[in-house]
Design a protein around this motif. Structure first.
Motif, PDB file in Angstrom:
ATOM      1  N   ILE A   1      35.030  57.587  16.249  1.00  0.00           N
ATOM      2  CA  ILE A   1      34.427  58.695  15.511  1.00  0.00           C
ATOM      3  C   ILE A   1      32.993  58.308  15.162  1.00  0.00           C
ATOM      4  O   ILE A   1      32.647  57.131  15.077  1.00  0.00           O
ATOM      5  N   ALA A   2      32.173  59.332  14.977  1.00  0.00           N
ATOM      6  CA  ALA A   2      30.782  59.129  14.579  1.00  0.00           C
ATOM      7  C   ALA A   2      30.532  59.991  13.346  1.00  0.00           C
ATOM      8  O   ALA A   2      30.221  61.169  13.474  1.00  0.00           O
ATOM      9  N   PRO A   3      30.716  59.423  12.153  1.00  0.00           N
ATOM     10  CA  PRO A   3      30.497  60.206  10.928  1.00  0.00           C
ATOM     11  C   PRO A   3      29.030  60.622  10.794  1.00  0.00           C
ATOM     12  O   PRO A   3      28.117  59.841  11.090  1.00  0.00           O
ATOM     13  N   TYR A   4      28.838  61.828  10.327  1.00  0.00           N
ATOM     14  CA  TYR A   4      27.495  62.409  10.188  1.00  0.00           C
ATOM     15  C   TYR A   4      26.906  61.956   8.855  1.00  0.00           C
ATOM     16  O   TYR A   4      26.879  62.695   7.878  1.00  0.00           O
TER      17      TYR A   4
ATOM     18  N   VAL B   1      40.987  53.269  15.671  1.00  0.00           N
ATOM     19  CA  VAL B   1      39.845  54.079  16.095  1.00  0.00           C
ATOM     20  C   VAL B   1      38.553  53.371  15.695  1.00  0.00           C
ATOM     21  O   VAL B   1      38.401  52.947  14.547  1.00  0.00           O
ATOM     22  N   LYS B   2      37.617  53.231  16.621  1.00  0.00           N
ATOM     23  CA  LYS B   2      36.322  52.643  16.328  1.00  0.00           C
ATOM     24  C   LYS B   2      35.459  53.622  15.528  1.00  0.00           C
ATOM     25  O   LYS B   2      35.678  54.839  15.565  1.00  0.00           O
ATOM     26  N   VAL B   3      34.462  53.083  14.841  1.00  0.00           N
ATOM     27  CA  VAL B   3      33.537  53.915  14.074  1.00  0.00           C
ATOM     28  C   VAL B   3      32.111  53.532  14.462  1.00  0.00           C
ATOM     29  O   VAL B   3      31.735  52.353  14.417  1.00  0.00           O
ATOM     30  N   LEU B   4      31.327  54.532  14.859  1.00  0.00           N
ATOM     31  CA  LEU B   4      29.933  54.316  15.224  1.00  0.00           C
ATOM     32  C   LEU B   4      29.025  54.825  14.116  1.00  0.00           C
ATOM     33  O   LEU B   4      29.254  55.907  13.559  1.00  0.00           O
ATOM     34  N   ALA B   5      27.999  54.049  13.797  1.00  0.00           N
ATOM     35  CA  ALA B   5      26.983  54.501  12.846  1.00  0.00           C
ATOM     36  C   ALA B   5      26.111  55.520  13.560  1.00  0.00           C
ATOM     37  O   ALA B   5      25.382  55.191  14.492  1.00  0.00           O
ATOM     38  N   SER B   6      26.201  56.784  13.145  1.00  0.00           N
ATOM     39  CA  SER B   6      25.500  57.861  13.833  1.00  0.00           C
ATOM     40  C   SER B   6      24.193  58.162  13.112  1.00  0.00           C
ATOM     41  O   SER B   6      24.181  58.518  11.936  1.00  0.00           O
ATOM     42  N   LEU B   7      23.093  58.018  13.826  1.00  0.00           N
ATOM     43  CA  LEU B   7      21.763  58.163  13.244  1.00  0.00           C
ATOM     44  C   LEU B   7      21.091  59.411  13.807  1.00  0.00           C
ATOM     45  O   LEU B   7      21.007  59.583  15.024  1.00  0.00           O
TER      46      LEU B   7
END
Length: 390
Positions: free
Chosen positions: A95-98, A131-137
């Motif tokens: 997931i890529a949290p906003y 589930v992996k987590v991506l820092a979404s910029l």
């Protein structure tokens, strides 16, 4: 045409010209040119079609990477992502949290929309579900007197080292599994600067075993700001290039139409591959929402699938599936007597886009965003993208 081949196929029961074109990745016009004099056909007829030849140098798809964007609620019509994430974590790679924006007031700095506790809680929750987590910029923050394109320009040129250091610090501080870059406004002339920035960031992240996904606007019509991005140059450095094949008809424009028609999405994918992007590195952008347009007025209102269905029931409207765009839509008249046009995505339109993932051997999908989708969409995702990369 280079990269294509002509073959003969047998028409299936009930299959239309558009169905056949969609099945073999060509257009109805191409079918007519290949089959002169064809007025119609029936089950069992033999038809000449053109398909893209498979390049044996490209690795075939194995596990599929499914990246879901995660956000909080944005009003009744756009619910948050958490419930959908919990229900479908088994079908998500990451997931890529906003959460993160470039800070418009401080060069090379990152601004968070949420507290550190919120970040750590969701990362722990996701990791517990595999589930992996991506820092979404992003560069979506708005501020009077501040230019987002100029701030991004400064961040990837004069302040590049500062920005990379801050990104790496954020990844390390919270234990992110990688980074997702979603910069949608490049200053004219910054194409090469951005590609160089991504190359440097990718090298630093890969040293630490972290992922890098870079999102680019996808537009087969070459509208700004789409092909301003160096697709193949970016693809050489990143793990995945997320091509955001939405919006074909933009909410701030006055012409109603599909969020992402199949022909438009396919042309964008073909364009990316033809410019040199390895198909296995492409994540196909999947829209999960719709737009409600008022006739002869600029702008549209964004709606989740559930909000679309409430609106359809409220006005007793009948949805239709467009024969060439391959997406659902309906019209209704509101209480003021104004005509509305609603275009949206459902499980059927998503399933057809997943066929493009399979046909072109793409790396997977990115989903904007969890919580807006037709709940039935997860059936096709399970059927057509499994096994999901974890």
């Amino acid at each position: 045409m280079e990269g294509t081949r002509v073959t003969f196929v047998v028409v299936k029961a009930g299959e239309t010209l558009d169905d056949l074109a969609a099945r073999y990745g060509c257009t109805a016009e191409e079918l007519r040119r290949l089959n002169p004099g064809m007025q119609g056909f029936a089950q069992g007829d033999v038809v000449k079609v053109m398909t893209r030849a498979w390049d044996p140098r490209e690795p075939k798809a194995g596990q599929q990477f499914v990246l879901g964007f995660h956000a909080g609620p944005m009003g009744v019509s756009l619910p948050g992502s958490q419930n959908s994430f919990h229900q479908h974590a088994g079908l998500l790679s990451a997931i890529a949290p906003y959460w993160f924006d470039l800070n418009l007031g401080a060069a090379g700095q990152i601004k968070s929309r949420v507290t550190p506790a919120t970040i750590r809680t969701l990362i722990g929750d996701a990791h517990g579900r595999g589930v992996k987590v991506l820092a979404s910029l992003h560069n979506t923050e708005k501020r009077p007197g501040a230019s987002r394109t100029q701030v991004l320009h400064s961040a990837i040129t004069a302040n590049r080292a500062i920005l990379i250091r801050n990104i790496l610090h954020t990844v390390e501080e919270y234990g992110f599994d990688g980074v997702n870059l979603d910069f949608e406004r490049l200053k004219p002339g910054d194409t090469a600067n951005y590609t160089s920035f991504v190359r440097e960031l990718a090298a630093r992240l890969h040293e630490q075993g972290k992922l890098l996904v870079v999102c680019v606007l996808g537009d087969a019509h070459h509208q700004p700001f789409s092909m301003d991005f160096d697709y193949p140059g970016l693809a050489t450095s990143v793990d995945y290039l997320g091509i955001m094949t939405y919006d074909e008809h933009k909410a701030n424009q006055g012409t109603p139409g599909p969020v992402a028609s199949i022909p438009w999405v396919e042309r964008t994918v073909r364009l990316a591959i033809d410019t040199g992007v390895p198909s296995r590195k492409i994540l196909l952008g999947i829209a999960a929402y719709g737009y409600d347009w008022t006739d002869n007025r600029p702008g549209a209102r964004a709606l989740s699938f559930e909000a679309v269905q409430r609106l359809r029931r409220q006005h007793n409207a009948t949805a239709q599936f467009h024969p060439s765009y391959r997406v659902p839509h309906f019209d209704y008249t509101d209480g003021r007597g104004e005509l509305h046009h609603v275009w949206y995505e459902d499980a059927r339109s998503l399933s057809l886009k997943l066929d493009l993932v399979r046909r072109f051997h793409l790396g997977g999908i990115l989903h904007w965003r969890l919580g807006l989708e037709d709940p039935a969409s997860w059936g096709p995702i399970r059927a057509k993208l499994s096994p999901i990369q974890k």
